[in-house]
Design an enzyme around this catalytic site. Structure first.
Site, PDB file in Angstrom:
ATOM      1  N   MET A 184     -10.513  -6.239   7.232  1.00  0.00           N
ATOM      2  CA  MET A 184      -9.778  -5.096   7.773  1.00  0.00           C
ATOM      3  C   MET A 184      -9.439  -5.350   9.237  1.00  0.00           C
ATOM      4  O   MET A 184     -10.310  -5.660  10.043  1.00  0.00           O
ATOM      5  CB  MET A 184     -10.604  -3.816   7.626  1.00  0.00           C
ATOM      6  CG  MET A 184     -10.796  -3.466   6.168  1.00  0.00           C
ATOM      7  SD  MET A 184     -10.477  -1.745   5.767  1.00  0.00           S
ATOM      8  CE  MET A 184      -8.895  -1.407   6.494  1.00  0.00           C
ATOM      9  N   HIS A 224      -1.477  -2.006  -3.704  1.00  0.00           N
ATOM     10  CA  HIS A 224      -2.794  -1.798  -3.092  1.00  0.00           C
ATOM     11  C   HIS A 224      -3.025  -0.296  -3.009  1.00  0.00           C
ATOM     12  O   HIS A 224      -2.196   0.436  -2.463  1.00  0.00           O
ATOM     13  CB  HIS A 224      -2.771  -2.456  -1.707  1.00  0.00           C
ATOM     14  CG  HIS A 224      -3.988  -2.245  -0.880  1.00  0.00           C
ATOM     15  ND1 HIS A 224      -4.994  -3.192  -0.793  1.00  0.00           N
ATOM     16  CD2 HIS A 224      -4.359  -1.235  -0.055  1.00  0.00           C
ATOM     17  CE1 HIS A 224      -5.932  -2.759   0.042  1.00  0.00           C
ATOM     18  NE2 HIS A 224      -5.575  -1.578   0.502  1.00  0.00           N
ATOM     19  N   HIS A 277      -8.769  -0.333  -3.355  1.00  0.00           N
ATOM     20  CA  HIS A 277      -9.579  -0.495  -2.145  1.00  0.00           C
ATOM     21  C   HIS A 277     -10.364   0.800  -1.964  1.00  0.00           C
ATOM     22  O   HIS A 277      -9.792   1.818  -1.569  1.00  0.00           O
ATOM     23  CB  HIS A 277      -8.636  -0.773  -0.952  1.00  0.00           C
ATOM     24  CG  HIS A 277      -9.334  -0.864   0.366  1.00  0.00           C
ATOM     25  ND1 HIS A 277      -8.655  -0.785   1.573  1.00  0.00           N
ATOM     26  CD2 HIS A 277     -10.639  -1.050   0.674  1.00  0.00           C
ATOM     27  CE1 HIS A 277      -9.521  -0.907   2.572  1.00  0.00           C
ATOM     28  NE2 HIS A 277     -10.733  -1.051   2.057  1.00  0.00           N
ATOM     29  N   GLY A 300      -0.608   2.838   9.592  1.00  0.00           N
ATOM     30  CA  GLY A 300       0.169   2.898  10.826  1.00  0.00           C
ATOM     31  C   GLY A 300      -0.573   2.577  12.107  1.00  0.00           C
ATOM     32  O   GLY A 300      -0.085   2.875  13.194  1.00  0.00           O
ATOM     33  N   ASP A 338      -5.967  -6.475   5.656  1.00  0.00           N
ATOM     34  CA  ASP A 338      -5.555  -5.073   5.490  1.00  0.00           C
ATOM     35  C   ASP A 338      -5.492  -4.355   6.831  1.00  0.00           C
ATOM     36  O   ASP A 338      -6.506  -4.185   7.501  1.00  0.00           O
ATOM     37  CB  ASP A 338      -6.546  -4.352   4.560  1.00  0.00           C
ATOM     38  CG  ASP A 338      -6.040  -2.966   4.151  1.00  0.00           C
ATOM     39  OD1 ASP A 338      -4.855  -2.662   4.389  1.00  0.00           O
ATOM     40  OD2 ASP A 338      -6.849  -2.198   3.592  1.00  0.00           O
ATOM     41  N   GLY A 339      -4.276  -3.928   7.186  1.00  0.00           N
ATOM     42  CA  GLY A 339      -4.098  -3.074   8.363  1.00  0.00           C
ATOM     43  C   GLY A 339      -3.183  -3.680   9.416  1.00  0.00           C
ATOM     44  O   GLY A 339      -3.446  -4.754   9.936  1.00  0.00           O
ATOM     45  N   GLY A 340      -2.083  -2.972   9.672  1.00  0.00           N
ATOM     46  CA  GLY A 340      -1.215  -3.350  10.782  1.00  0.00           C
ATOM     47  C   GLY A 340      -0.304  -4.536  10.539  1.00  0.00           C
ATOM     48  O   GLY A 340       0.222  -5.116  11.488  1.00  0.00           O
ATOM     49  N   ASP A 387      -5.320   2.785  -1.805  1.00  0.00           N
ATOM     50  CA  ASP A 387      -6.358   3.181  -0.849  1.00  0.00           C
ATOM     51  C   ASP A 387      -7.034   4.474  -1.276  1.00  0.00           C
ATOM     52  O   ASP A 387      -6.468   5.561  -1.150  1.00  0.00           O
ATOM     53  CB  ASP A 387      -5.728   3.351   0.541  1.00  0.00           C
ATOM     54  CG  ASP A 387      -5.342   2.020   1.145  1.00  0.00           C
ATOM     55  OD1 ASP A 387      -6.225   1.150   1.259  1.00  0.00           O
ATOM     56  OD2 ASP A 387      -4.161   1.844   1.503  1.00  0.00           O
ATOM     57  N   SER A 394       0.853  -1.184   0.000  1.00  0.00           N
ATOM     58  CA  SER A 394       0.000   0.000   0.000  1.00  0.00           C
ATOM     59  C   SER A 394       0.890   1.235   0.000  1.00  0.00           C
ATOM     60  O   SER A 394       1.788   1.365   0.832  1.00  0.00           O
ATOM     61  CB  SER A 394      -0.891   0.007   1.249  1.00  0.00           C
ATOM     62  OG  SER A 394      -1.385   1.319   1.465  1.00  0.00           O
ATOM     63  N   MET A 432      -9.873   7.134  -0.644  1.00  0.00           N
ATOM     64  CA  MET A 432     -10.717   7.605   0.467  1.00  0.00           C
ATOM     65  C   MET A 432     -11.406   8.904   0.062  1.00  0.00           C
ATOM     66  O   MET A 432     -10.795   9.757  -0.594  1.00  0.00           O
ATOM     67  CB  MET A 432      -9.853   7.855   1.706  1.00  0.00           C
ATOM     68  CG  MET A 432      -9.032   6.643   2.121  1.00  0.00           C
ATOM     69  SD  MET A 432      -8.202   6.914   3.682  1.00  0.00           S
ATOM     70  CE  MET A 432      -7.131   5.469   3.757  1.00  0.00           C
ATOM     71  N   GLY A 441       1.552  -1.502   4.419  1.00  0.00           N
ATOM     72  CA  GLY A 441       1.716  -0.079   4.122  1.00  0.00           C
ATOM     73  C   GLY A 441       2.893   0.511   4.857  1.00  0.00           C
ATOM     74  O   GLY A 441       4.037   0.457   4.399  1.00  0.00           O
ATOM     75  N   SER A 442       2.626   1.053   6.044  1.00  0.00           N
ATOM     76  CA  SER A 442       3.643   1.839   6.747  1.00  0.00           C
ATOM     77  C   SER A 442       4.924   1.056   7.022  1.00  0.00           C
ATOM     78  O   SER A 442       6.009   1.640   7.027  1.00  0.00           O
ATOM     79  CB  SER A 442       3.062   2.393   8.050  1.00  0.00           C
ATOM     80  OG  SER A 442       2.481   1.360   8.814  1.00  0.00           O
ATOM     81  N   MET A 463     -12.592   3.076  -0.209  1.00  0.00           N
ATOM     82  CA  MET A 463     -13.238   3.446   1.050  1.00  0.00           C
ATOM     83  C   MET A 463     -14.046   4.703   0.781  1.00  0.00           C
ATOM     84  O   MET A 463     -13.674   5.813   1.182  1.00  0.00           O
ATOM     85  CB  MET A 463     -12.171   3.656   2.132  1.00  0.00           C
ATOM     86  CG  MET A 463     -11.547   2.348   2.590  1.00  0.00           C
ATOM     87  SD  MET A 463      -9.959   2.555   3.417  1.00  0.00           S
ATOM     88  CE  MET A 463      -8.884   2.633   1.996  1.00  0.00           C
TER      89      MET A 463
HETATM   90  C1  DX5 Z   1      -6.277   1.674   5.935  1.00  0.00           C
HETATM   91  C2  DX5 Z   1      -5.867   1.168   4.590  1.00  0.00           C
HETATM   92  C3  DX5 Z   1      -4.714   0.238   4.616  1.00  0.00           C
HETATM   93  C4  DX5 Z   1      -3.447   0.856   5.132  1.00  0.00           C
HETATM   94  C5  DX5 Z   1      -2.476  -0.185   5.542  1.00  0.00           C
HETATM   95  O1  DX5 Z   1      -7.464   2.373   5.808  1.00  0.00           O
HETATM   96  O2  DX5 Z   1      -6.950   0.489   3.983  1.00  0.00           O
HETATM   97  O3  DX5 Z   1      -4.502  -0.292   3.327  1.00  0.00           O
HETATM   98  O4  DX5 Z   1      -2.817   1.642   4.192  1.00  0.00           O
HETATM   99  O5  DX5 Z   1      -1.424   0.468   6.147  1.00  0.00           O
HETATM  100  P1  DX5 Z   1      -0.684  -0.166   7.379  1.00  0.00           P
HETATM  101  O6  DX5 Z   1       0.054  -1.350   6.844  1.00  0.00           O
HETATM  102  O7  DX5 Z   1       0.217   0.907   7.847  1.00  0.00           O
HETATM  103  O8  DX5 Z   1      -1.703  -0.544   8.406  1.00  0.00           O
HETATM  104 ZN    ZN Z   2      -6.493  -0.611   2.144  1.00  0.00          ZN
END
Ligand code: DX5
Ligand code: ZN
Length: 321
Positions: free
Chosen positions: A140, A36, A69, A148, A180-182, A38, A11, A40, A202-203, A71
Protein backbone atom coordinates in the site's frame (compact mmCIF):
# COMPACT_ATOMS: atom_id res chain seq x y z
CA UNK A 1 -2.23 -4.74 -26.03
CA UNK A 2 1.39 -4.15 -25.16
CA UNK A 3 3.83 -6.87 -24.29
CA UNK A 4 4.94 -5.21 -21.05
CA UNK A 5 4.77 -6.78 -17.66
CA UNK A 6 2.48 -4.50 -15.68
CA UNK A 7 -1.24 -5.20 -15.55
CA UNK A 8 -3.95 -2.80 -14.48
CA UNK A 9 -6.48 -3.64 -11.79
CA UNK A 10 -9.23 -1.04 -11.83
CA UNK A 11 -10.56 -0.07 -8.40
CA UNK A 12 -14.19 0.96 -8.57
CA UNK A 13 -14.02 2.71 -5.19
CA UNK A 14 -14.32 6.13 -6.82
CA UNK A 15 -16.97 5.12 -9.34
CA UNK A 16 -20.61 6.09 -8.98
CA UNK A 17 -21.51 3.38 -6.45
CA UNK A 18 -25.22 3.74 -7.24
CA UNK A 19 -24.44 2.27 -10.64
CA UNK A 20 -21.72 -0.31 -10.17
CA UNK A 21 -22.81 -2.37 -13.16
CA UNK A 22 -22.11 0.62 -15.36
CA UNK A 23 -18.70 1.17 -13.74
CA UNK A 24 -17.78 -2.46 -14.27
CA UNK A 25 -18.81 -2.26 -17.91
CA UNK A 26 -16.77 0.89 -18.37
CA UNK A 27 -13.54 -0.47 -16.90
CA UNK A 28 -13.96 -3.64 -18.90
CA UNK A 29 -14.47 -1.73 -22.15
CA UNK A 30 -11.51 0.46 -21.22
CA UNK A 31 -9.28 -2.61 -21.24
CA UNK A 32 -8.52 -3.01 -17.54
CA UNK A 33 -7.02 -6.43 -16.84
CA UNK A 34 -8.79 -6.99 -13.50
CA UNK A 35 -11.20 -5.39 -11.09
CA UNK A 36 -9.99 -4.50 -7.60
CA UNK A 37 -12.69 -4.41 -4.95
CA UNK A 38 -12.07 -2.38 -1.79
CA UNK A 39 -14.02 -3.82 1.10
CA UNK A 40 -13.98 -1.58 4.21
CA UNK A 41 -15.65 -2.22 7.54
CA UNK A 42 -15.49 1.19 9.28
CA UNK A 43 -13.32 -0.48 11.92
CA UNK A 44 -10.00 -1.50 10.38
CA UNK A 45 -10.27 1.71 8.35
CA UNK A 46 -12.40 4.80 8.95
CA UNK A 47 -14.64 4.15 5.97
CA UNK A 48 -17.37 1.75 4.91
CA UNK A 49 -17.93 0.39 1.42
CA UNK A 50 -19.52 -2.88 0.32
CA UNK A 51 -19.30 -6.57 1.09
CA UNK A 52 -19.62 -10.07 -0.32
CA UNK A 53 -23.18 -9.61 -1.61
CA UNK A 54 -22.13 -6.71 -3.77
CA UNK A 55 -19.15 -8.66 -5.07
CA UNK A 56 -21.43 -11.58 -5.94
CA UNK A 57 -23.58 -9.16 -7.93
CA UNK A 58 -20.53 -7.81 -9.75
CA UNK A 59 -19.43 -11.38 -10.47
CA UNK A 60 -22.56 -11.85 -12.57
CA UNK A 61 -21.68 -8.78 -14.63
CA UNK A 62 -18.14 -9.53 -15.75
CA UNK A 63 -15.70 -12.25 -16.68
CA UNK A 64 -12.72 -10.17 -15.55
CA UNK A 65 -10.78 -11.52 -12.57
CA UNK A 66 -11.97 -10.03 -9.29
CA UNK A 67 -9.36 -9.14 -6.68
CA UNK A 68 -10.90 -8.50 -3.27
CA UNK A 69 -8.93 -6.25 -0.93
CA UNK A 70 -10.37 -6.76 2.52
CA UNK A 71 -9.64 -3.79 4.78
CA UNK A 72 -11.54 -5.39 7.63
CA UNK A 73 -10.62 -6.43 11.17
CA UNK A 74 -12.13 -9.93 11.06
CA UNK A 75 -11.83 -11.38 7.56
CA UNK A 76 -11.76 -14.92 8.99
CA UNK A 77 -15.40 -14.77 10.02
CA UNK A 78 -16.61 -13.98 6.53
CA UNK A 79 -14.05 -15.60 4.30
CA UNK A 80 -16.42 -18.28 3.01
CA UNK A 81 -18.85 -15.59 1.86
CA UNK A 82 -16.14 -13.89 -0.17
CA UNK A 83 -15.11 -17.20 -1.69
CA UNK A 84 -18.73 -17.99 -2.55
CA UNK A 85 -19.06 -14.52 -4.09
CA UNK A 86 -16.59 -15.61 -6.76
CA UNK A 87 -13.45 -13.63 -5.92
CA UNK A 88 -10.42 -14.85 -7.87
CA UNK A 89 -8.05 -13.54 -5.26
CA UNK A 90 -8.52 -12.35 -1.70
CA UNK A 91 -6.02 -10.16 0.08
CA UNK A 92 -6.25 -9.40 3.80
CA UNK A 93 -4.14 -7.12 5.96
CA UNK A 94 -1.26 -8.40 8.02
CA UNK A 95 -1.95 -5.77 10.70
CA UNK A 96 -5.18 -7.41 11.94
CA UNK A 97 -5.40 -8.95 15.42
CA UNK A 98 -6.88 -12.35 14.55
CA UNK A 99 -5.01 -15.43 13.29
CA UNK A 100 -4.13 -14.98 9.65
CA UNK A 101 -2.95 -18.44 8.67
CA UNK A 102 -6.37 -20.19 8.68
CA UNK A 103 -7.76 -17.47 6.42
CA UNK A 104 -4.92 -17.80 3.92
CA UNK A 105 -5.30 -21.58 4.00
CA UNK A 106 -9.05 -21.35 3.37
CA UNK A 107 -8.47 -19.09 0.35
CA UNK A 108 -5.89 -21.43 -1.14
CA UNK A 109 -7.95 -24.53 -0.37
CA UNK A 110 -10.71 -22.99 -2.51
CA UNK A 111 -8.23 -22.68 -5.37
CA UNK A 112 -8.05 -18.89 -5.25
CA UNK A 113 -5.00 -16.68 -4.88
CA UNK A 114 -4.22 -15.57 -1.34
CA UNK A 115 -2.64 -12.24 -0.53
CA UNK A 116 -1.42 -10.15 2.33
CA UNK A 117 -1.38 -6.36 2.24
CA UNK A 118 0.95 -4.09 4.19
CA UNK A 119 0.16 -0.52 5.22
CA UNK A 120 2.89 2.04 4.45
CA UNK A 121 4.50 1.73 7.90
CA UNK A 122 4.51 -2.10 8.00
CA UNK A 123 7.73 -3.76 6.78
CA UNK A 124 7.69 -6.74 4.41
CA UNK A 125 9.38 -8.76 7.14
CA UNK A 126 5.98 -8.87 8.89
CA UNK A 127 4.88 -11.26 6.12
CA UNK A 128 7.65 -13.77 6.68
CA UNK A 129 5.67 -16.15 8.92
CA UNK A 130 3.13 -16.54 6.08
CA UNK A 131 5.53 -16.50 3.13
CA UNK A 132 4.79 -20.06 2.05
CA UNK A 133 1.06 -19.33 1.84
CA UNK A 134 1.23 -16.22 -0.29
CA UNK A 135 0.39 -15.73 -3.96
CA UNK A 136 0.12 -11.97 -3.67
CA UNK A 137 1.94 -9.28 -1.74
CA UNK A 138 0.05 -5.99 -1.83
CA UNK A 139 2.13 -2.93 -1.06
CA UNK A 140 0.00 0.00 0.00
CA UNK A 141 1.38 3.32 -1.10
CA UNK A 142 -1.32 5.35 0.69
CA UNK A 143 -2.96 4.86 4.09
CA UNK A 144 -5.88 2.50 3.43
CA UNK A 145 -9.34 3.96 3.62
CA UNK A 146 -9.79 6.39 0.76
CA UNK A 147 -9.12 6.85 -2.92
CA UNK A 148 -7.43 9.90 -4.35
CA UNK A 149 -4.49 10.21 -1.95
CA UNK A 150 -0.85 10.91 -2.90
CA UNK A 151 1.48 8.12 -3.95
CA UNK A 152 4.35 7.23 -1.56
CA UNK A 153 7.17 6.30 -3.91
CA UNK A 154 9.76 5.80 -1.17
CA UNK A 155 7.59 3.15 0.47
CA UNK A 156 7.33 1.20 -2.78
CA UNK A 157 11.05 1.48 -3.57
CA UNK A 158 11.93 0.23 -0.13
CA UNK A 159 9.59 -2.76 -0.25
CA UNK A 160 9.39 -4.00 -3.85
CA UNK A 161 12.68 -5.91 -3.76
CA UNK A 162 11.92 -7.53 -0.40
CA UNK A 163 8.46 -8.52 -1.59
CA UNK A 164 9.90 -10.19 -4.69
CA UNK A 165 12.47 -12.10 -2.63
CA UNK A 166 9.77 -13.26 -0.24
CA UNK A 167 7.53 -14.54 -3.04
CA UNK A 168 10.29 -16.13 -5.06
CA UNK A 169 11.51 -18.16 -2.12
CA UNK A 170 8.50 -20.44 -2.52
CA UNK A 171 6.91 -19.45 -5.84
CA UNK A 172 9.30 -19.51 -8.75
CA UNK A 173 6.44 -18.54 -11.04
CA UNK A 174 3.12 -16.79 -10.62
CA UNK A 175 3.65 -14.75 -7.48
CA UNK A 176 2.34 -11.22 -7.83
CA UNK A 177 3.24 -7.89 -6.31
CA UNK A 178 0.35 -5.44 -6.31
CA UNK A 179 0.84 -1.76 -5.64
CA UNK A 180 -2.22 0.02 -4.26
CA UNK A 181 -2.74 3.76 -3.88
CA UNK A 182 -1.97 6.90 -5.82
CA UNK A 183 -1.18 5.35 -9.21
CA UNK A 184 -1.85 7.71 -12.11
CA UNK A 185 -0.14 9.06 -15.21
CA UNK A 186 2.31 11.02 -13.06
CA UNK A 187 3.41 8.09 -10.88
CA UNK A 188 3.08 5.04 -13.16
CA UNK A 189 6.57 5.23 -14.62
CA UNK A 190 8.29 5.22 -11.20
CA UNK A 191 5.99 2.46 -9.98
CA UNK A 192 6.69 0.36 -13.07
CA UNK A 193 10.43 0.76 -12.61
CA UNK A 194 10.21 -1.22 -9.36
CA UNK A 195 9.06 -4.28 -11.32
CA UNK A 196 5.64 -4.68 -9.71
CA UNK A 197 3.12 -6.89 -11.51
CA UNK A 198 -0.23 -5.25 -10.83
CA UNK A 199 -0.95 -1.54 -10.64
CA UNK A 200 -4.19 -0.77 -8.86
CA UNK A 201 -5.75 2.36 -10.29
CA UNK A 202 -8.79 4.02 -8.78
CA UNK A 203 -9.49 7.73 -8.91
CA UNK A 204 -7.31 8.33 -11.99
CA UNK A 205 -9.77 6.31 -14.06
CA UNK A 206 -12.83 8.17 -12.88
CA UNK A 207 -11.85 11.74 -13.69
CA UNK A 208 -14.76 13.46 -15.39
CA UNK A 209 -14.18 14.07 -19.07
CA UNK A 210 -11.26 11.68 -19.32
CA UNK A 211 -11.16 8.81 -21.79
CA UNK A 212 -10.81 5.81 -19.49
CA UNK A 213 -9.43 3.49 -22.17
CA UNK A 214 -6.71 5.94 -23.07
CA UNK A 215 -5.85 6.34 -19.38
CA UNK A 216 -5.52 2.58 -18.92
CA UNK A 217 -3.25 2.29 -21.96
CA UNK A 218 -1.23 5.32 -20.93
CA UNK A 219 -0.64 4.12 -17.38
CA UNK A 220 0.19 0.61 -18.55
CA UNK A 221 2.72 1.78 -21.11
CA UNK A 222 4.29 4.35 -18.81
CA UNK A 223 4.77 1.63 -16.21
CA UNK A 224 6.32 -0.62 -18.83
CA UNK A 225 8.63 2.14 -20.03
CA UNK A 226 9.74 2.70 -16.44
CA UNK A 227 10.45 -1.01 -16.14
CA UNK A 228 12.52 -1.06 -19.34
CA UNK A 229 14.56 1.92 -18.16
CA UNK A 230 15.00 0.27 -14.78
CA UNK A 231 16.30 -2.92 -16.39
CA UNK A 232 18.71 -0.89 -18.45
CA UNK A 233 20.28 0.98 -15.53
CA UNK A 234 18.33 4.16 -16.19
CA UNK A 235 19.55 4.39 -19.80
CA UNK A 236 16.99 4.51 -22.62
CA UNK A 237 16.43 0.90 -23.66
CA UNK A 238 16.82 -0.37 -27.22
CA UNK A 239 13.50 0.15 -28.98
CA UNK A 240 11.83 -3.23 -29.13
CA UNK A 241 10.98 -2.87 -32.79
CA UNK A 242 14.49 -2.04 -34.03
CA UNK A 243 15.99 -4.72 -36.26
CA UNK A 244 19.70 -5.17 -36.98
CA UNK A 245 21.50 -7.08 -39.70
CA UNK A 246 22.91 -10.40 -38.60
CA UNK A 247 24.02 -11.88 -41.92
CA UNK A 248 24.12 -11.33 -45.69
CA UNK A 249 24.00 -14.49 -47.80
CA UNK A 250 22.80 -15.74 -51.17
CA UNK A 251 19.06 -16.31 -51.00
CA UNK A 252 19.04 -20.10 -50.62
CA UNK A 253 21.59 -20.01 -47.78
CA UNK A 254 19.92 -17.04 -46.09
CA UNK A 255 16.71 -19.05 -46.04
CA UNK A 256 18.42 -21.92 -44.25
CA UNK A 257 19.93 -19.69 -41.59
CA UNK A 258 16.60 -17.92 -41.15
CA UNK A 259 14.87 -21.24 -40.44
CA UNK A 260 17.56 -22.16 -37.89
CA UNK A 261 17.21 -18.89 -36.01
CA UNK A 262 13.42 -18.92 -36.06
CA UNK A 263 13.49 -22.42 -34.64
CA UNK A 264 14.97 -20.87 -31.47
CA UNK A 265 11.92 -18.62 -31.16
CA UNK A 266 13.46 -15.47 -32.59
CA UNK A 267 11.69 -13.73 -35.47
CA UNK A 268 13.78 -13.03 -38.58
CA UNK A 269 13.10 -10.60 -41.38
CA UNK A 270 14.67 -11.49 -44.73
CA UNK A 271 15.18 -8.66 -47.22
CA UNK A 272 16.98 -8.25 -50.48
CA UNK A 273 20.01 -6.32 -49.30
CA UNK A 274 22.46 -3.93 -50.86
CA UNK A 275 25.31 -6.44 -50.59
CA UNK A 276 27.26 -8.13 -53.30
CA UNK A 277 25.78 -9.27 -56.57
CA UNK A 278 26.15 -13.00 -57.11
CA UNK A 279 27.11 -14.72 -60.35
CA UNK A 280 23.41 -15.49 -60.94
CA UNK A 281 22.72 -11.75 -60.98
CA UNK A 282 20.84 -11.69 -57.62
CA UNK A 283 22.11 -9.68 -54.69
CA UNK A 284 22.73 -11.28 -51.29
CA UNK A 285 19.80 -11.24 -48.90
CA UNK A 286 20.02 -9.66 -45.44
CA UNK A 287 18.75 -11.41 -42.33
CA UNK A 288 17.53 -8.95 -39.69
CA UNK A 289 16.91 -9.86 -36.06
CA UNK A 290 15.50 -7.74 -33.19
CA UNK A 291 18.24 -5.55 -31.68
CA UNK A 292 17.19 -6.66 -28.21
CA UNK A 293 18.34 -10.24 -28.89
CA UNK A 294 21.29 -9.49 -31.17
CA UNK A 295 23.85 -10.66 -28.62
CA UNK A 296 22.17 -13.98 -28.04
CA UNK A 297 21.72 -14.62 -31.77
CA UNK A 298 25.41 -13.82 -32.20
CA UNK A 299 26.34 -16.27 -29.45
CA UNK A 300 24.18 -19.09 -30.79
CA UNK A 301 24.37 -18.72 -34.56
CA UNK A 302 27.69 -17.04 -35.41
CA UNK A 303 29.33 -20.40 -36.08
CA UNK A 304 26.55 -21.45 -38.45
CA UNK A 305 26.81 -18.10 -40.22
CA UNK A 306 30.55 -18.56 -40.80
CA UNK A 307 29.96 -22.04 -42.20
CA UNK A 308 27.29 -20.72 -44.59
CA UNK A 309 29.56 -17.86 -45.69
CA UNK A 310 32.10 -20.54 -46.60
CA UNK A 311 29.42 -22.41 -48.53
CA UNK A 312 28.46 -19.20 -50.28
CA UNK A 313 32.02 -18.70 -51.51
CA UNK A 314 32.15 -22.26 -52.79
CA UNK A 315 28.77 -21.84 -54.50
CA UNK A 316 29.88 -18.60 -56.19
CA UNK A 317 33.08 -20.24 -57.43
CA UNK A 318 31.26 -23.28 -58.80
CA UNK A 319 28.69 -21.00 -60.47
CA UNK A 320 31.35 -18.93 -62.21
CA UNK A 321 33.33 -22.01 -63.24
C1 DX5 B 1 -7.37 2.61 -0.65
C2 DX5 B 1 -7.74 1.50 -1.58
C3 DX5 B 1 -7.24 1.68 -2.97
C4 DX5 B 1 -7.79 2.90 -3.66
C5 DX5 B 1 -6.96 3.27 -4.82
O1 DX5 B 1 -7.72 2.24 0.64
O2 DX5 B 1 -7.23 0.27 -1.10
O3 DX5 B 1 -7.52 0.53 -3.73
O4 DX5 B 1 -9.08 2.71 -4.12
O5 DX5 B 1 -7.44 4.48 -5.29
P1 DX5 B 1 -6.47 5.57 -5.86
O6 DX5 B 1 -5.95 5.02 -7.14
O7 DX5 B 1 -7.33 6.75 -6.05
O8 DX5 B 1 -5.38 5.81 -4.86
ZN1 ZN C 1 -7.38 -1.43 -2.47
Amino acid sequence: MGTGRARIAASVLDADLSNLAHAVRRVQTAGADRIHLDVMDAHFVPNLTFGAKTIAAIRRRTELPLDAHLMVSEPGRYIQEYLDAGCDSITVHVEIDEPIEPTLRAIRAAGRAAGLAVKPATPISALEPYAGLLDIVMIMTVEPGFGGQSFMLDVLREKAGDARTLLEAHKAYGGEIHVDGGINRETAEDAGATGVDILIVGSALFVKGRDMGREVRLIRSLADEGFQYGLNGGVPPIPRDRMVRFASLPKHLAQRLSVDIERTGIPVVMLRGDGQINPDGVRDYDLLVPATVEASVEATHAGRREALLGEADAWRRSFSA
